[in-house]
Write a protein that holds these residues in place. Structure first.
Motif, PDB file in Angstrom:
ATOM      1  N   CYS A 345       0.843  -1.202   0.000  1.00 56.35           N
ATOM      2  CA  CYS A 345       0.000   0.000   0.000  1.00 56.35           C
ATOM      3  C   CYS A 345       0.870   1.240   0.000  1.00 56.35           C
ATOM      4  N   PHE A 346       1.883   1.212  -0.834  1.00 60.18           N
ATOM      5  CA  PHE A 346       2.884   2.270  -0.929  1.00 60.18           C
ATOM      6  C   PHE A 346       3.241   2.389  -2.412  1.00 60.18           C
ATOM      7  N   ARG A 347       2.469   3.212  -3.158  1.00 58.72           N
ATOM      8  CA  ARG A 347       2.579   3.227  -4.619  1.00 58.72           C
ATOM      9  C   ARG A 347       2.746   4.645  -5.151  1.00 58.72           C
ATOM     10  N   SER A 348       3.414   4.737  -6.293  1.00 57.17           N
ATOM     11  CA  SER A 348       3.486   6.012  -7.003  1.00 57.17           C
ATOM     12  C   SER A 348       2.884   5.853  -8.387  1.00 57.17           C
ATOM     13  N   ILE A 349       2.370   6.967  -8.893  1.00 56.80           N
ATOM     14  CA  ILE A 349       1.845   7.051 -10.258  1.00 56.80           C
ATOM     15  C   ILE A 349       2.637   8.147 -10.958  1.00 56.80           C
ATOM     16  N   ARG A 350       3.333   7.799 -12.011  1.00 52.92           N
ATOM     17  CA  ARG A 350       4.204   8.752 -12.698  1.00 52.92           C
ATOM     18  C   ARG A 350       3.602   9.161 -14.031  1.00 52.92           C
ATOM     19  N   LEU A 351       3.710  10.452 -14.316  1.00 49.05           N
ATOM     20  CA  LEU A 351       3.173  11.003 -15.549  1.00 49.05           C
ATOM     21  C   LEU A 351       4.298  11.481 -16.460  1.00 49.05           C
ATOM     22  N   SER A 352       4.005  11.545 -17.728  1.00 42.22           N
ATOM     23  CA  SER A 352       4.934  12.126 -18.698  1.00 42.22           C
ATOM     24  C   SER A 352       4.566  13.582 -18.933  1.00 42.22           C
ATOM     25  N   ALA A 353       5.515  14.334 -19.472  1.00 45.50           N
ATOM     26  CA  ALA A 353       5.282  15.740 -19.776  1.00 45.50           C
ATOM     27  C   ALA A 353       4.304  15.861 -20.945  1.00 45.50           C
ATOM     28  N   GLU A 354       3.602  16.971 -20.976  1.00 44.69           N
ATOM     29  CA  GLU A 354       2.648  17.203 -22.046  1.00 44.69           C
ATOM     30  C   GLU A 354       3.362  17.222 -23.395  1.00 44.69           C
ATOM     31  N   GLY A 355       2.856  16.413 -24.314  1.00 44.46           N
ATOM     32  CA  GLY A 355       3.382  16.402 -25.662  1.00 44.46           C
ATOM     33  C   GLY A 355       4.651  15.602 -25.855  1.00 44.46           C
ATOM     34  N   ASP A 356       5.135  14.940 -24.792  1.00 45.13           N
ATOM     35  CA  ASP A 356       6.382  14.175 -24.920  1.00 45.13           C
ATOM     36  C   ASP A 356       6.336  12.994 -23.960  1.00 45.13           C
ATOM     37  N   ALA A 357       5.910  11.849 -24.475  1.00 47.52           N
ATOM     38  CA  ALA A 357       5.750  10.659 -23.634  1.00 47.52           C
ATOM     39  C   ALA A 357       7.064  10.163 -23.059  1.00 47.52           C
ATOM     40  N   GLY A 358       8.184  10.571 -23.632  1.00 48.87           N
ATOM     41  CA  GLY A 358       9.475  10.106 -23.145  1.00 48.87           C
ATOM     42  C   GLY A 358      10.082  10.977 -22.070  1.00 48.87           C
ATOM     43  N   THR A 359       9.448  12.109 -21.746  1.00 45.67           N
ATOM     44  CA  THR A 359       9.981  13.038 -20.751  1.00 45.67           C
ATOM     45  C   THR A 359       9.122  13.011 -19.499  1.00 45.67           C
ATOM     46  N   PRO A 360       9.716  12.829 -18.323  1.00 41.63           N
ATOM     47  CA  PRO A 360       8.915  12.806 -17.091  1.00 41.63           C
ATOM     48  C   PRO A 360       8.275  14.160 -16.806  1.00 41.63           C
ATOM     49  N   LEU A 361       7.145  14.139 -16.135  1.00 38.82           N
ATOM     50  CA  LEU A 361       6.499  15.366 -15.686  1.00 38.82           C
ATOM     51  C   LEU A 361       7.475  16.156 -14.827  1.00 38.82           C
ATOM     52  N   PRO A 362       7.719  17.431 -15.129  1.00 40.68           N
ATOM     53  CA  PRO A 362       8.697  18.197 -14.352  1.00 40.68           C
ATOM     54  C   PRO A 362       8.204  18.483 -12.938  1.00 40.68           C
ATOM     55  N   PRO A 363       9.118  18.651 -11.979  1.00 43.89           N
ATOM     56  CA  PRO A 363       8.718  18.903 -10.587  1.00 43.89           C
ATOM     57  C   PRO A 363       7.807  20.108 -10.424  1.00 43.89           C
ATOM     58  N   SER A 364       7.979  21.132 -11.244  1.00 46.55           N
ATOM     59  CA  SER A 364       7.157  22.337 -11.120  1.00 46.55           C
ATOM     60  C   SER A 364       5.686  22.080 -11.393  1.00 46.55           C
ATOM     61  N   GLU A 365       5.375  20.965 -12.069  1.00 45.43           N
ATOM     62  CA  GLU A 365       4.000  20.646 -12.408  1.00 45.43           C
ATOM     63  C   GLU A 365       3.300  19.812 -11.336  1.00 45.43           C
ATOM     64  N   VAL A 366       4.071  19.180 -10.453  1.00 45.86           N
ATOM     65  CA  VAL A 366       3.491  18.239  -9.498  1.00 45.86           C
ATOM     66  C   VAL A 366       2.459  18.884  -8.564  1.00 45.86           C
ATOM     67  N   PRO A 367       2.694  20.086  -8.014  1.00 44.50           N
ATOM     68  CA  PRO A 367       1.676  20.681  -7.139  1.00 44.50           C
ATOM     69  C   PRO A 367       0.319  20.851  -7.809  1.00 44.50           C
ATOM     70  N   ALA A 368       0.325  21.204  -9.090  1.00 48.39           N
ATOM     71  CA  ALA A 368      -0.933  21.363  -9.810  1.00 48.39           C
ATOM     72  C   ALA A 368      -1.670  20.036  -9.936  1.00 48.39           C
ATOM     73  N   LEU A 369      -0.925  18.960 -10.166  1.00 49.33           N
ATOM     74  CA  LEU A 369      -1.531  17.628 -10.247  1.00 49.33           C
ATOM     75  C   LEU A 369      -2.133  17.225  -8.905  1.00 49.33           C
ATOM     76  N   VAL A 370      -1.376  17.446  -7.820  1.00 44.68           N
ATOM     77  CA  VAL A 370      -1.886  17.127  -6.479  1.00 44.68           C
ATOM     78  C   VAL A 370      -3.170  17.907  -6.204  1.00 44.68           C
ATOM     79  N   THR A 371      -3.188  19.180  -6.560  1.00 44.28           N
ATOM     80  CA  THR A 371      -4.356  20.022  -6.327  1.00 44.28           C
ATOM     81  C   THR A 371      -5.545  19.552  -7.152  1.00 44.28           C
ATOM     82  N   ALA A 372      -5.322  19.174  -8.395  1.00 42.46           N
ATOM     83  CA  ALA A 372      -6.411  18.693  -9.246  1.00 42.46           C
ATOM     84  C   ALA A 372      -7.054  17.441  -8.653  1.00 42.46           C
ATOM     85  N   ILE A 373      -6.226  16.548  -8.105  1.00 38.90           N
ATOM     86  CA  ILE A 373      -6.767  15.327  -7.500  1.00 38.90           C
ATOM     87  C   ILE A 373      -7.502  15.665  -6.211  1.00 38.90           C
ATOM     88  N   ARG A 374      -6.958  16.601  -5.436  1.00 39.68           N
ATOM     89  CA  ARG A 374      -7.657  17.009  -4.209  1.00 39.68           C
ATOM     90  C   ARG A 374      -9.022  17.601  -4.544  1.00 39.68           C
TER      91      ARG A 374
END
Length: 431
Positions: A345-374
């Protein structure tokens, strides 16, 4: 209310925001000052493994406060601490552990362990062993010792954190730890690892753990399992290191130790580590005013009893199997979800950057993702290129289904809109 409170790891622009101010918590739900009640998908920062408001733990704490108020383990002992130490040793394995030191947080416990390891070796005539080795991207707290050991870049140079006696190697790289041991093995006091790295939910492979165990025998350092996050059933065993091919010398536990009800940590020590202190009569110079108090130890005892009564470890395994399937389906079906990591019960879900499936979601975008889920109705934790979900071990199947739906809805909202206003408000400090 004003902005008198300075909350931890939160951007100043968000201080005083009612959307982020909690009021109460029951079961697996948290109520906020703005009136919303959200499903908790973080177990309260890995703490409330049994859910919020467990009556048995609450009653045990209340009884200890009435009957004993404050009693310390600072130049004294108390019966609550004795009983808690005994039960922790029994639960973790009497064939491995012999003694317990109490602390008040995971960070403070890591400070304690660094001192313990160096003192242990000094008593054995190996005072040159001062180096402590951690893993890159690890997290061991923000006290000065734990902060030095933390392998994630969180501004250590800004704060003048002294890392001269700390080394970091990449997780799961046998080559790096072998090379370091070959160069500086006689100077290494301890290697401290999280069985699952809290930053990114990276699981140490059995092969890597076996390498650490082999090098321990060859070079004589102590192997420490920092189970602040993985302990108390989080990964499908009471402690993740119980699944290793051989046990560590020292085990650190916190968070789930009291179901999050007290500022508490415990350091479980093998007889081999304690023996030089017993033989020499030397005193380990460490003490914390609020460590091992009656209310803390009553909470530990009640939490252990509730773990047994609720069969929480078996529940974690059941939930883990459902997560295996559901998260695999999410990766396969969502264009922006690139990977999932973790265990139990200890999992992560990783996203790719917009428009580039080979690039990880940058750290600056993570707060927005957390807020959207909240805003979709669930609390999740920021992680590397995405979020972590850490359901309570008491989740029902319906709770887990709801969490996954709300997480998917939040991801869909974020990926559809880019959530630019949220990103601007949250800032990178929220990570």
């Amino acid at each position: 209310m004003g902005r008198e409170l300075w909350p931890s790891l939160q951007a100043p622009a968000l201080h005083g925001d009612d959307e982020l101010c909690t009021v109460s918590a029951h079961g697996v739900r948290v109520r906020f000052l703005d009136g919303r009640e959200l499903l908790c998908g973080t177990s309260g920062l890995w703490n409330a493994n049994l859910g919020y408001g467990n009556e048995a733990v609450a009653e045990a704490c209340a009884g200890a406060l009435r009957d004993a108020s404050y009693l310390s383990v600072f130049r004294y002992e108390n019966v609550y601490a004795r009983r808690a130490a005994q039960e922790l040793v029994e639960a973790a394995g009497e064939d491995t552990y012999a003694r317990v030191l109490f602390s008040t947080s995971g960070g403070a416990a890591n400070d304690l362990v660094m001192k313990l390891a160096r003192h242990h070796h000094a008593l054995r005539g190996q005072g040159q062993r001062k180096l402590v080795v951690g893993l890159r991207d690890s997290y061991h707290g923000l006290t000065f010792g734990g902060f030095a050991l933390t392998g994630e870049n969180l501004g250590q140079p800004v704060y003048g954190v002294d890392q001269r006696l700390v080394r970091h190697v990449s997780p799961n790289s046998a080559e790096e730890i072998r090379a370091l041991a070959a160069r500086q093995g006689p100077q290494i006091a301890a290697v401290v690892v999280e069985p699952v790295l809290g930053t990114g939910a990276v699981v140490l492979t059995p092969e890597y753990v076996d390498t650490l165990l082999e090098l321990r025998e060859e070079y004589g350092f102590l192997l420490v399992a920092d189970e602040v996050a993985t302990g108390f059933g989080r990964t499908g065993a009471l402690f993740a290191s119980q699944l290793w091919s051989a046990p560590p010398d020292v085990l650190i536990t916190s968070k789930g130790l009291t179901n999050g009800t007290s500022a508490a940590a415990a350091v479980l020590v093998s007889a081999r580590v304690a023996e030089p202190f017993d033989a020499s009569g030397d005193v380990l110079v460490h003490g914390e005013t609020q460590a091992g108090t009656p209310v803390t130890c009553a909470a530990i005892l009640a939490t252990l009893a509730e773990m047994r009564r609720l069969d929480a470890v078996a529940s974690a395994r059941r939930l883990s199997a459902r997560l295996d399937t559901a998260l695999g389906d999410l990766v396969a079906s969502h264009a922006r979800v690139s990977a999932t990591t973790g265990a139990g019960c200890f999992r992560s879900i990783r996203l790719s950057a917009e428009g580039d499936a080979g690039t990880p979601l940058p750290p600056s975008e993570v707060p927005a993702l957390v807020t959207a889920i909240r805003r979709a109705g669930a609390l999740v934790h920021p992680s590397v290129s995405g979020v972590q979900i850490l359901p309570a071990l008491t989740y029902s199947d319906e709770d887990l289904d709801e969490l996954l739906i709300r997480v998917r809805t939040g991801i869909d909202t974020y990926t559809a809109t880019g959530a630019s206003p949220v990103r601007a408000a949250a800032g990178t400090g929220a990570v």
